[in-house]
Design a protein around this motif. Sequence first.
Motif, PDB file in Angstrom:
ATOM      1  N   PRO A  98       1.376  -1.135  -5.180  1.00  0.00           N
ATOM      2  CA  PRO A  98       2.589  -0.324  -5.376  1.00  0.00           C
ATOM      3  C   PRO A  98       2.833   0.111  -6.820  1.00  0.00           C
ATOM      4  O   PRO A  98       3.639   1.023  -7.039  1.00  0.00           O
ATOM      5  N   ALA A 103       8.263   5.775  -7.850  1.00  0.00           N
ATOM      6  CA  ALA A 103       9.344   5.487  -6.905  1.00  0.00           C
ATOM      7  C   ALA A 103       9.811   6.744  -6.181  1.00  0.00           C
ATOM      8  O   ALA A 103      10.121   6.698  -4.980  1.00  0.00           O
ATOM      9  N   SER A 151       8.663  -0.759  -4.800  1.00  0.00           N
ATOM     10  CA  SER A 151       7.896  -0.069  -5.833  1.00  0.00           C
ATOM     11  C   SER A 151       7.779  -0.895  -7.110  1.00  0.00           C
ATOM     12  O   SER A 151       6.787  -0.748  -7.853  1.00  0.00           O
TER      13      SER A 151
END
Length: 541
Positions: A98, A103, A151
């Motif tokens: 991630p 984001a 994220s």
Amino acid sequence: MRLLRLRQFLFLSLTAVFMLPVLAVMASWLSMGQADGAARQILLEMAQTVLPDYLGTTLLLSALVGLGVVAVGLSCAAAVTLFDFSGRRFFEWALLLPLAMPAYVVAYAYTDFLQFSGPFQTMVRELTGWQGRVFPEVRNLGGAAWVFIFSLYPYVYLLARTALSERAVHLMEAARLLGAPMRRRVLEIALPLARPAVAAGTALALMETLADFGVSSYFGIQTFTAGIYKAWLSMDNRLAAAQLATMLLMMVALLLFLERRSRQKLRFAASRGARAGSMDARPLKLTGRPLLLAWLLCGVPVLAGFVLPVLFMLRPLMADWSVLSWGSFLGWAWNSVRLGLLSAVLAVALALVLAFSVRRRPDAPTRWAVQLAGLGYAVPGAVIVVGLLLPVGWLQARWPETGAGYLMTATAFGLVWAYLVRFGAVALQSVQSGYARIPVSFDDSARMLGSGEWGLLKRVHWPLLKRSTAGALLLVFVDVMKELPATLVLRPFNSDTLAVVAYQLARDERLGEAALPSLALVLVGLIPVIILSRTLRSNPA
């Protein structure tokens, strides 16, 4: 002596370039006394109307994200460090994926798939005959918290994993031999060791949350960053934007202070001899239900933060390739690469100058100046934009012939300047870490052999700094490619980047077209993640 003074003047001038946006924002408070009545009235109205919403929403979002990244990051770090189970080696690096996902890209992906007209709700309505909403609205505070948590949890995961792997396994083995149950070993031995690392990782995640513009703007959340752009672009009030930027900067400064305090305490979890000891300490083997729980703990973050967003973005591309405009895409990609390479080269060059100055003259003023120049990464892009445009507006109003406004907004000069302020600290930290591995005795030997400063840098330092500078180039390049707030305002005309185009297409509900530039940003972000995972694997704690 004159040459030394000139060099000191250039060094301080270079530091001032990095600090100008912050100084300009802070100086806006000095103009409150000279502010006209309209500006003061707007500030008073904001304090009575939107400012409480900005503050409340920002604090609530930060609290949700802080709790979420701690729960997800710490549980994953404990699972892969303290326990041994099938798939552990895979999750050790997969949990870092991630980090490659901006984001705002995750926000676009979830919105496209889960919105009322999206494929998920459409399929459920077709199967069940239900005509109402199947899934709650994604674009709200809870959805933003979900996006940020999955994220940004790798910040906590990475630091907590390092702290736990250094001593936790050995101490838990000692506690087991003393008869302590597993629950007590985890709660009273392992987790306290990781507390400073968790605090530092949480502070980093919260600074990214406060600096975000893409998610908050796309979801319509009233945060300070969104308020700054609204005050500047919609209300056309620079003073109000500067005041909001100052408040945001104060919140970031508090988080930065807490992060530095936590980083100083990391030595309690990383003392020497962590590997010492006669006992053969090994992670506890998991089977049965505990094994399933470990898979669930580690699998959900990887799915929610990387796999599902990528699949959601691939769906519209695979369904209809005609939405793609490859000519435009190549132009956006070239603009992003060009700005990234230029900013990365300049950032590394300036970082070398600053780090070499500290190396040659490690006095207090030089060290303080370099530390101030290195604070730029903690400054949100919205604050940098306001801090750059405030003095430019002042110059343009008094001396229009200077063309300061044209230089800052119609060319790449202002954008590259913002990148250097924002990401110069990344290059500086990488170069300084390389200098930390070069003994000072090398400098003394070179000086005794008659080498000057340029010869010292060229023949001694540079060959030993190549890996550090290459890493700095890569990190700055990737950060510039993904940067949105400053690029959105300061980019020249007809020079959109991948990040800006992805945001604009998603804002216009053209999420299928936004998938390609978003996926390109993810591919670029994977490069440092792969290097980081390989480094951790080759140098296990």
